[in-house]
Design a protein around this motif. Sequence first.
Motif, PDB file in Angstrom:
ATOM      1  N   THR A  84      11.763  19.951  14.783  1.00 41.85           N
ATOM      2  CA  THR A  84      11.806  18.532  14.419  1.00 41.85           C
ATOM      3  C   THR A  84      11.617  18.325  12.922  1.00 41.85           C
ATOM      4  OG1 THR A  84       9.458  18.321  14.912  1.00 41.85           O
ATOM      5  CG2 THR A  84      10.997  17.747  16.681  1.00 41.85           C
ATOM      6  N   GLY A  85      11.517  19.430  12.171  1.00 36.94           N
ATOM      7  CA  GLY A  85      11.452  19.321  10.718  1.00 36.94           C
ATOM      8  C   GLY A  85      10.053  19.261  10.128  1.00 36.94           C
ATOM      9  N   LEU A  86       9.023  19.491  10.940  1.00 38.81           N
ATOM     10  CA  LEU A  86       7.661  19.502  10.402  1.00 38.81           C
ATOM     11  C   LEU A  86       7.414  20.790   9.634  1.00 38.81           C
ATOM     12  CD1 LEU A  86       5.328  18.354  13.323  1.00 38.81           C
ATOM     13  CD2 LEU A  86       6.023  17.042  11.324  1.00 38.81           C
ATOM     14  N   ASP A  87       6.758  20.689   8.500  1.00 38.54           N
ATOM     15  CA  ASP A  87       6.343  21.863   7.746  1.00 38.54           C
ATOM     16  C   ASP A  87       4.991  22.314   8.308  1.00 38.54           C
ATOM     17  OD1 ASP A  87       5.329  23.733   5.989  1.00 38.54           O
ATOM     18  OD2 ASP A  87       5.653  22.533   4.202  1.00 38.54           O
ATOM     19  N   VAL A  88       5.002  23.461   8.980  1.00 37.43           N
ATOM     20  CA  VAL A  88       3.757  23.955   9.592  1.00 37.43           C
ATOM     21  C   VAL A  88       3.252  25.208   8.885  1.00 37.43           C
ATOM     22  CG1 VAL A  88       4.131  22.912  11.851  1.00 37.43           C
ATOM     23  CG2 VAL A  88       5.095  25.179  11.377  1.00 37.43           C
ATOM     24  N   SER A  89       3.697  25.390   7.651  1.00 45.45           N
ATOM     25  CA  SER A  89       3.290  26.593   6.922  1.00 45.45           C
ATOM     26  C   SER A  89       1.807  26.582   6.579  1.00 45.45           C
ATOM     27  CB  SER A  89       4.145  26.782   5.665  1.00 45.45           C
ATOM     28  OG  SER A  89       4.092  25.632   4.851  1.00 45.45           O
ATOM     29  N   HIS A  90       1.190  25.389   6.568  1.00 43.21           N
ATOM     30  CA  HIS A  90      -0.226  25.308   6.203  1.00 43.21           C
ATOM     31  C   HIS A  90      -1.081  24.563   7.223  1.00 43.21           C
ATOM     32  CE1 HIS A  90       1.793  26.020   2.280  1.00 43.21           C
ATOM     33  NE2 HIS A  90       0.818  26.897   2.201  1.00 43.21           N
ATOM     34  N   THR A  91      -0.529  24.276   8.401  1.00 42.66           N
ATOM     35  CA  THR A  91      -1.302  23.536   9.396  1.00 42.66           C
ATOM     36  C   THR A  91      -0.828  23.869  10.796  1.00 42.66           C
ATOM     37  OG1 THR A  91      -2.045  21.344  10.098  1.00 42.66           O
ATOM     38  CG2 THR A  91       0.237  21.514   9.364  1.00 42.66           C
ATOM     39  N   ILE A  92      -1.701  23.718  11.766  1.00 42.03           N
ATOM     40  CA  ILE A  92      -1.314  23.863  13.170  1.00 42.03           C
ATOM     41  C   ILE A  92      -1.474  22.520  13.886  1.00 42.03           C
ATOM     42  CG2 ILE A  92      -1.811  26.337  13.260  1.00 42.03           C
ATOM     43  CD1 ILE A  92      -4.455  25.617  14.736  1.00 42.03           C
ATOM     44  N   TYR A  93      -1.679  21.456  13.096  1.00 43.47           N
ATOM     45  CA  TYR A  93      -1.873  20.120  13.663  1.00 43.47           C
ATOM     46  C   TYR A  93      -0.833  19.147  13.141  1.00 43.47           C
ATOM     47  CZ  TYR A  93      -6.441  21.828  15.082  1.00 43.47           C
ATOM     48  OH  TYR A  93      -7.442  22.558  15.658  1.00 43.47           O
ATOM     49  N   HIS A  94      -0.550  18.108  13.932  1.00 43.71           N
ATOM     50  CA  HIS A  94       0.288  17.003  13.491  1.00 43.71           C
ATOM     51  C   HIS A  94      -0.349  15.744  14.047  1.00 43.71           C
ATOM     52  CE1 HIS A  94       3.681  14.643  12.252  1.00 43.71           C
ATOM     53  NE2 HIS A  94       3.890  14.219  13.482  1.00 43.71           N
ATOM     54  N   GLY A  95      -0.783  14.852  13.157  1.00 43.53           N
ATOM     55  CA  GLY A  95      -1.454  13.636  13.601  1.00 43.53           C
ATOM     56  C   GLY A  95      -2.714  13.930  14.401  1.00 43.53           C
ATOM     57  N   GLY A  96      -3.400  15.019  14.050  1.00 46.40           N
ATOM     58  CA  GLY A  96      -4.636  15.371  14.727  1.00 46.40           C
ATOM     59  C   GLY A  96      -4.453  16.106  16.045  1.00 46.40           C
ATOM     60  N   LYS A  97      -3.215  16.361  16.426  1.00 42.22           N
ATOM     61  CA  LYS A  97      -2.936  17.055  17.684  1.00 42.22           C
ATOM     62  C   LYS A  97      -2.338  18.432  17.401  1.00 42.22           C
ATOM     63  CE  LYS A  97      -1.862  12.751  20.130  1.00 42.22           C
ATOM     64  NZ  LYS A  97      -2.027  11.789  19.044  1.00 42.22           N
ATOM     65  N   ARG A  98      -2.574  19.366  18.326  1.00 40.93           N
ATOM     66  CA  ARG A  98      -1.973  20.690  18.197  1.00 40.93           C
ATOM     67  C   ARG A  98      -0.459  20.570  18.323  1.00 40.93           C
ATOM     68  NH1 ARG A  98      -5.638  24.972  19.067  1.00 40.93           N
ATOM     69  NH2 ARG A  98      -3.901  26.306  18.481  1.00 40.93           N
ATOM     70  N   ILE A  99       0.248  21.522  17.775  1.00 36.18           N
ATOM     71  CA  ILE A  99       1.712  21.551  17.844  1.00 36.18           C
ATOM     72  C   ILE A  99       2.119  22.593  18.878  1.00 36.18           C
ATOM     73  CG2 ILE A  99       3.819  22.134  16.567  1.00 36.18           C
ATOM     74  CD1 ILE A  99       2.228  21.098  14.027  1.00 36.18           C
ATOM     75  N   ILE A 100       3.042  22.208  19.763  1.00 34.74           N
ATOM     76  CA  ILE A 100       3.554  23.156  20.752  1.00 34.74           C
ATOM     77  C   ILE A 100       5.075  23.178  20.723  1.00 34.74           C
ATOM     78  CG2 ILE A 100       1.566  23.037  22.316  1.00 34.74           C
ATOM     79  CD1 ILE A 100       3.251  21.129  24.098  1.00 34.74           C
ATOM     80  N   ALA A 101       5.621  24.308  21.165  1.00 34.08           N
ATOM     81  CA  ALA A 101       7.055  24.440  21.398  1.00 34.08           C
ATOM     82  C   ALA A 101       7.280  24.288  22.897  1.00 34.08           C
ATOM     83  CB  ALA A 101       7.552  25.799  20.915  1.00 34.08           C
ATOM     84  N   VAL A 102       8.363  23.606  23.249  1.00 32.24           N
ATOM     85  CA  VAL A 102       8.658  23.296  24.643  1.00 32.24           C
ATOM     86  C   VAL A 102      10.140  23.521  24.933  1.00 32.24           C
ATOM     87  CG1 VAL A 102       6.849  21.521  24.726  1.00 32.24           C
ATOM     88  CG2 VAL A 102       9.199  20.862  24.110  1.00 32.24           C
ATOM     89  N   ASP A 103      10.473  23.483  26.214  1.00 29.98           N
ATOM     90  CA  ASP A 103      11.865  23.379  26.644  1.00 29.98           C
ATOM     91  C   ASP A 103      12.137  21.878  26.693  1.00 29.98           C
ATOM     92  OD1 ASP A 103      14.222  23.028  28.062  1.00 29.98           O
ATOM     93  OD2 ASP A 103      13.787  24.609  29.516  1.00 29.98           O
ATOM     94  N   PRO A 104      12.992  21.358  25.790  1.00 30.85           N
ATOM     95  CA  PRO A 104      13.173  19.904  25.722  1.00 30.85           C
ATOM     96  C   PRO A 104      13.776  19.290  26.988  1.00 30.85           C
ATOM     97  CG  PRO A 104      14.567  21.018  24.112  1.00 30.85           C
ATOM     98  CD  PRO A 104      13.733  22.077  24.764  1.00 30.85           C
ATOM     99  N   SER A 105      14.321  20.113  27.887  1.00 26.27           N
ATOM    100  CA  SER A 105      14.820  19.557  29.148  1.00 26.27           C
ATOM    101  C   SER A 105      13.675  19.344  30.140  1.00 26.27           C
ATOM    102  CB  SER A 105      15.888  20.470  29.763  1.00 26.27           C
ATOM    103  OG  SER A 105      15.313  21.644  30.281  1.00 26.27           O
ATOM    104  N   VAL A 106      12.493  19.895  29.826  1.00 27.33           N
ATOM    105  CA  VAL A 106      11.318  19.747  30.692  1.00 27.33           C
ATOM    106  C   VAL A 106      10.317  18.773  30.081  1.00 27.33           C
ATOM    107  CG1 VAL A 106       9.399  20.972  31.808  1.00 27.33           C
ATOM    108  CG2 VAL A 106      11.643  22.074  31.615  1.00 27.33           C
ATOM    109  N   ILE A 107      10.012  18.962  28.799  1.00 34.52           N
ATOM    110  CA  ILE A 107       9.138  18.048  28.056  1.00 34.52           C
ATOM    111  C   ILE A 107       9.929  17.607  26.823  1.00 34.52           C
ATOM    112  CG2 ILE A 107       7.011  17.808  26.714  1.00 34.52           C
ATOM    113  CD1 ILE A 107       5.737  19.932  28.496  1.00 34.52           C
ATOM    114  N   ALA A 108      10.153  16.319  26.710  1.00 35.63           N
ATOM    115  CA  ALA A 108      10.970  15.808  25.603  1.00 35.63           C
ATOM    116  C   ALA A 108      10.283  16.055  24.264  1.00 35.63           C
ATOM    117  CB  ALA A 108      11.222  14.314  25.791  1.00 35.63           C
ATOM    118  N   LEU A 109      11.062  16.433  23.253  1.00 33.11           N
ATOM    119  CA  LEU A 109      10.510  16.585  21.909  1.00 33.11           C
ATOM    120  C   LEU A 109       9.886  15.264  21.488  1.00 33.11           C
ATOM    121  CD1 LEU A 109      13.201  18.719  20.065  1.00 33.11           C
ATOM    122  CD2 LEU A 109      10.839  19.360  20.556  1.00 33.11           C
TER     123      LEU A 109
END
Length: 111
Positions: free
Chosen positions: A32-57
Amino acid sequence: MHKHAQASGWQTFEATAYTAYCAEGCTGTTATGLDVSHTIYHGGKRIIAVDPSVIALGSTVEVRQADGTTFEAVAQDVGGAIKGAKIDVLVANEADAVQFGRQSVQVRVIN
């Protein structure tokens, strides 16, 4: 036919961990274009990779680990090996990924 994970219902997923950098040429930028080179959070939440057909991006989910601890995460990435009921949790480094290992977790979509 895949159906999207229903809001509020807990579902069992297999969880693994990944880092922003790897031997296979990971760039440190999510699907989705987030720079995660220096963080594992986005808006205070952890970042995960998903199958977008199961959990929408862009979805926010709650993840409950086997030991009962929970955390909120946001679906911001995809991965070639992440198909079906799987999530990949972004961690800070290889040691954290090894420690996280592969585990069965409960996931529910919050929004």
